[in-house]
Design an enzyme around this catalytic site. Structure first.
Site, PDB file in Angstrom:
ATOM      1  N   PRO A   1       0.826  -1.212   0.000  1.00  0.00           N
ATOM      2  CA  PRO A   1       0.000   0.000   0.000  1.00  0.00           C
ATOM      3  C   PRO A   1       0.858   1.260   0.000  1.00  0.00           C
ATOM      4  CG  PRO A   1      -0.876  -1.592   1.548  1.00  0.00           C
ATOM      5  CD  PRO A   1       0.445  -2.137   1.074  1.00  0.00           C
ATOM      6  N   CYS A   2       0.460   2.230  -0.818  1.00  0.00           N
ATOM      7  CA  CYS A   2       1.303   3.409  -1.017  1.00  0.00           C
ATOM      8  C   CYS A   2       0.772   4.663  -0.327  1.00  0.00           C
ATOM      9  CB  CYS A   2       1.439   3.698  -2.516  1.00  0.00           C
ATOM     10  SG  CYS A   2      -0.126   4.141  -3.321  1.00  0.00           S
ATOM     11  N   GLN A   3      -0.394   4.597   0.307  1.00  0.00           N
ATOM     12  CA  GLN A   3      -1.027   5.818   0.815  1.00  0.00           C
ATOM     13  C   GLN A   3      -0.127   6.592   1.773  1.00  0.00           C
ATOM     14  OE1 GLN A   3      -2.444   2.891   0.508  1.00  0.00           O
ATOM     15  NE2 GLN A   3      -4.461   3.081  -0.419  1.00  0.00           N
TER      16      GLN A   3
ATOM     17  N   PHE B   1       3.075   6.610   1.796  1.00  0.00           N
ATOM     18  CA  PHE B   1       4.311   7.044   1.144  1.00  0.00           C
ATOM     19  C   PHE B   1       4.078   8.143   0.121  1.00  0.00           C
ATOM     20  CE2 PHE B   1       5.211   2.471   2.157  1.00  0.00           C
ATOM     21  CZ  PHE B   1       6.123   2.727   3.176  1.00  0.00           C
ATOM     22  N   ALA B   2       2.951   8.096  -0.601  1.00  0.00           N
ATOM     23  CA  ALA B   2       2.682   9.080  -1.650  1.00  0.00           C
ATOM     24  C   ALA B   2       2.449  10.456  -1.036  1.00  0.00           C
ATOM     25  CB  ALA B   2       1.469   8.651  -2.460  1.00  0.00           C
TER      26      ALA B   2
END
Length: 485
Positions: free
Chosen positions: A97-99, A101-102
């Protein structure tokens, strides 16, 4: 490695599999999908619809949503009849999951929690550590991780460097780089980090696929790359230089060449009741059958996902206020242009009134609400965007599950945002791929996915390395000497 030398497919366990974008690439490249973990029930259901379970595993078991934190890999392996986890899987893959990190996700987390450090405290930011625990248990030959470029600069911390260091302590050779999907035949500018690791006993360094297409990186995407690389030592033995496109490659895939053969959709304003009744599984005839672009042919004829004559996913968001704005916006323009068009429409409505309403009156406010979106152009300059048909699309995101204004169809006659199938095409999902759930869930699954064609490029390069005769023979010979000693 002996199994692979005998011609048997490398077996994959994928964590955070989503609906299966990376899995499509792995499968097409000749890997065997033997297990997956995904905690979103609808994404897990989509995965089960499109990929068959291992022999002896029921469809119900295959479709269960699982959490990688609570799921024990030994239990999963035994439940699927694969034997001990350390012997069941050759490849461990994950689109974590990238939430957290983005940069966009970080801003949202800050606003919700009222804490500038909220993104660091989000549980999803720690999932890579759980992934490393899986590595210790599963002991795969090879590893693939995908994430957003911002994971390289997580509050000043280079997370892939930490992952690589841990993997090297566990006996792997590692490398990571940035790949943009447009260079691999995807009609979308999508910059992503890929980390690959292989068992050190193979005596090789991880490598990444060379581009298959030429693409023009815009200033915005070059900026994303620059920010992400700020905390990367580009001469690091772990950072692999970003592969460059060479001369003679095909041009980037444009939005027009990717979507023009799909159904012409106008029911949302001609017959709204029909659109409201339409289900995501309902099928419509293709718009054209002759003169297809190579990309359209690939999407229709992907092995195992052929779609002949008709296609599903022809549902769009109903936004009546904005149809006239969509129609009048110029191709390639964004929200400031949309707001300018809306103000012109509002002025026309005021002029058409028998008596022009006084500014600020109840009628004036009523008409303005019917014509003008309420968003501040200073805060939301990129909230809307009308596709440029001659270029690849901007990045599709999971937020499309909430609104699709970031991708407005370029054809003004259709005056709408993208359909589910069109979004899937821009992500390189074949037309025969089906999505569980309703429209919003499908958009979210598509936006969260690894583009299958990008996944295919990475998977083919890994397969090439793993099936190299010299690599296999060297590995087996080395292990035999170690066992003899």
């Amino acid at each position: 490695m002996r199994r692979i030398r005998e011609g048997r497919a490398p077996r994959v366990l994928e964590l955070c599999s989503g609906c299966g974008g990376l899995s499509l690439g792995l499968s097409r490249a000749g890997f065997e999908l033997v297990a997956h973990i995904e905690n979103d029930p609808l994404a897990a259901a989509s995965y089960a619809i499109n990929f068959s379970p291992p022999p002896g595993v029921s469809a119900q078991t295959w479709a269960i949503a699982r959490d990688m934190v609570s799921q024990n890999p030994h239990d999963l392996s035994l439940e699927l009849g694969l034997g001990p986890a350390e012997k069941a899987f050759d490849v461990l893959a994950a689109g974590l999951p990238c939430q957290a990190f983005a940069r966009i996700g970080r801003s949202k987390l800050r606003s919700i929690a009222g804490d500038d450090e909220a993104f660091k405290n989000d549980p999803r930011a720690k999932l890579y550590k759980r992934f490393l625990e899986y590595v210790e248990i599963v002991q795969p030959i090879a590893i693939i991780i995908e994430n957003v470029p911002d994971i390289l600069n997580f509050g000043g911390h280079n997370v892939p460097e930490e992952i690589c260091q841990t993997l090297e302590d566990l006996g792997y050779s590692t490398g990571y780089t940035l790949l943009n999907a447009a260079f691999y035949g995807v009609p979308q500018m999508r910059e992503r980090l890929f980390l690959v690791a292989v068992d050190r006993s193979l005596g090789i360094r991880p490598s990444f696929p060379v581009p298959t297409h030429r693409a023009n990186m815009t200033a915005g995407y070059e900026g994303v790359r620059t920010v992400a690389l700020r905390h990367v030592c580009t001469v690091s033995s772990r950072f692999v230089p970003i592969p460059k496109a060479t001369g003679g490659l095909p041009e980037q895939i444009s939005v027009r060449s990717a979507l023009s053969d799909l159904p012409f959709i106008t029911e949302h304003f001609r017959n709204p009741l029909e659109m409201r009744r339409r289900k995501i599984a309902d099928r419509l005839p293709y718009r054209s059958f002759a003169g297809l672009t190579p990309y359209a042919q690939l999407m229709r004829k992907w092995p195992g996902f052929r779609s002949d004559g008709e296609v599903s996913g022809n549902v769009v968001r109903m936004t009546p206020r904005d149809y006239p704005i969509f129609r009048r916006m110029a191709k390639g323009t964004s929200y400031p242009e949309a707001l300018k068009v809306a103000e012109e429409l509002f002025e026309a409505r005021l002029t058409a009134e028998p008596v022009r309403p006084r500014a600020g009156s109840s009628r004036w406010k009523e008409l303005r609400k019917e014509c003008v979106p309420p968003y501040n152009p200073g805060k939301f300059p990129n909230k809307w965007w009308k596709l440029d048909p001659d270029l690849p699309s901007r990045t599709l995101t999971a937020h499309m599950g909430k609104d699709t204004y970031s991708h407005i169809h370029w054809d003004s006659r259709q005056q709408r945002t993208l359909s589910v199938r069109e979004a899937a095409r821009l992500q390189s999902f074949p037309d025969g791929f089906q999505f569980a759930g309703a429209m919003n869930a499908a958009f979210r699954q598509i936006g969260n996915a690894v583009p299958p064609l990008l996944g295919l490029a990475v998977a083919k390069e890994l397969k090439r390395v793993l099936t190299s005769t010299m690599t296999i023979e060297r590995s087996i010979a080395k292990q035999s000497k170690e066992y003899a000693a």
